[in-house]
Design a protein around this motif. Structure first.
Motif, PDB file in Angstrom:
ATOM      1  N   ILE A 108     -37.637  22.106  98.143  1.00 41.19           N
ATOM      2  CA  ILE A 108     -37.407  20.831  97.961  1.00 41.19           C
ATOM      3  C   ILE A 108     -38.569  19.623  97.777  1.00 41.19           C
ATOM      4  O   ILE A 108     -38.119  18.704  96.986  1.00 41.19           O
ATOM      5  CB  ILE A 108     -37.102  20.463  99.407  1.00 41.19           C
ATOM      6  N   LEU A 111     -39.191  18.677  93.829  1.00 42.43           N
ATOM      7  CA  LEU A 111     -38.202  17.602  93.420  1.00 42.43           C
ATOM      8  C   LEU A 111     -38.246  16.231  93.902  1.00 42.43           C
ATOM      9  O   LEU A 111     -37.501  15.427  93.400  1.00 42.43           O
ATOM     10  CB  LEU A 111     -36.644  18.237  93.410  1.00 42.43           C
ATOM     11  N   SER A 112     -38.931  16.226  94.868  1.00 42.88           N
ATOM     12  CA  SER A 112     -39.092  14.755  95.581  1.00 42.88           C
ATOM     13  C   SER A 112     -40.367  14.208  95.216  1.00 42.88           C
ATOM     14  O   SER A 112     -40.635  13.246  95.798  1.00 42.88           O
ATOM     15  CB  SER A 112     -38.887  15.009  97.156  1.00 42.88           C
ATOM     16  N   TRP A 132     -30.883  11.348  93.340  1.00 46.37           N
ATOM     17  CA  TRP A 132     -31.281  12.392  92.940  1.00 46.37           C
ATOM     18  C   TRP A 132     -32.161  12.873  94.394  1.00 46.37           C
ATOM     19  O   TRP A 132     -31.853  14.096  94.835  1.00 46.37           O
ATOM     20  CB  TRP A 132     -32.537  12.232  91.971  1.00 46.37           C
ATOM     21  N   ASN A 133     -32.925  11.956  94.995  1.00 45.06           N
ATOM     22  CA  ASN A 133     -33.546  12.589  96.092  1.00 45.06           C
ATOM     23  C   ASN A 133     -32.801  12.771  97.367  1.00 45.06           C
ATOM     24  O   ASN A 133     -33.067  13.708  98.121  1.00 45.06           O
ATOM     25  CB  ASN A 133     -34.788  11.291  96.289  1.00 45.06           C
ATOM     26  N   ASN A 136     -31.246  15.857  96.982  1.00 47.45           N
ATOM     27  CA  ASN A 136     -32.204  17.232  96.904  1.00 47.45           C
ATOM     28  C   ASN A 136     -32.551  17.597  98.531  1.00 47.45           C
ATOM     29  O   ASN A 136     -32.491  18.545  98.766  1.00 47.45           O
ATOM     30  CB  ASN A 136     -33.247  16.873  96.294  1.00 47.45           C
ATOM     31  N   GLY A 140     -31.371  20.816 100.608  1.00 46.99           N
ATOM     32  CA  GLY A 140     -32.500  21.539 100.820  1.00 46.99           C
ATOM     33  C   GLY A 140     -32.818  22.020 102.350  1.00 46.99           C
ATOM     34  O   GLY A 140     -32.774  22.992 102.760  1.00 46.99           O
TER      35      GLY A 140
END
Length: 224
Positions: A108, A111-112, A132-133, A136, A140
């Motif tokens: 997780i 990607l953040s 996106w966040n 994600n 996750g």
């Protein structure tokens, strides 16, 4: 004999730094803090790069060392200061705890990361950054919730006492709240969030406390 206090190079909203603050709090380790403002690029300054060539936080100066990477730092603390332990006694339970941690810290969180989010925004705009966040984090945490079904239960991830898994889960729940990802449908995560909110050691490590302390010290070193 002069005792040199550990120094944590910290950014209050960094998930990785938050993990280390939680571990230090659970271990009862007093420390000083140097605030590193990631939004102003302080992590790329020469002084910080000498401590951590990656240009990241946290860095923990302790025992004459400059330790980097949150999970490596926490492992060092648990090996050198084993009471209270952050991992269960049982090997299978330790594997479950580590799997939960890695699902967050290795899947997780990267990607953040601020660098990734800035790149997504540069390529596709602010709306894409948010989508996106949130996607994600939500996907996750849905997986982490299922991993927690394999844990022994209790107030925290691996029982009634907080440990390594909670040092990863709690910062990720803070991020979920920041980005508007609800956790109501995930009873394991909700239970951990509620337990952390009333544990004074964990409350002391919260980003709001870290930010207030850094501001009171003018962004420099402060005593925890």
């Amino acid at each position: 004999m002069t005792v040199i206090r550990p120094v944590l190079h910290d950014y209050y909203r960094s998930s990785a730094a938050y993990r280390v603050r939680l571990a230090l709090a659970l271990k009862g380790i007093d420390y000083d803090t140097v605030a590193v403002d990631l939004t102003q690029g302080a992590q790329r300054g020469d002084g910080h790069l000498r401590l951590n060539p990656q240009g990241l936080v946290p860095v923990l100066e302790i025992d004459g060392l400059a330790l980097t990477q949150s999970l490596a730092i926490i492992a060092y603390l648990d090996e050198t200061r084993p009471t209270p332990p952050l991992l269960p006694d049982d090997a299978a339970a330790r594997a479950t705890a580590r799997a939960i941690v890695m699902a967050i810290a290795c899947d997780i969180h990267p990607l953040s990361n601020l660098r990734v989010l800035n790149r997504v925004e540069a390529l596709a705009g602010a709306d894409a950054r948010a989508r996106w966040n949130t996607d994600n984090i939500a996907s996750g945490l849905a997986a982490v919730e299922r991993l927690l079904d394999r844990a022994p239960g209790g107030r925290f991830a691996m029982g009634d006492d907080p440990g390594l898994a909670d040092c990863a889960v709690v910062p990720q729940l803070y991020n979920a709240a920041r980005w508007g990802v609800p956790i109501d449908g995930w009873p394991n995560l909700l239970r951990i969030a509620e337990s952390a909110a009333v544990d004074e050691r964990m409350v002391a490590a919260h980003p709001d406390r870290a930010k207030a302390a850094a501001e009171a010290a003018g962004g420099g070193k402060r005593t925890s």
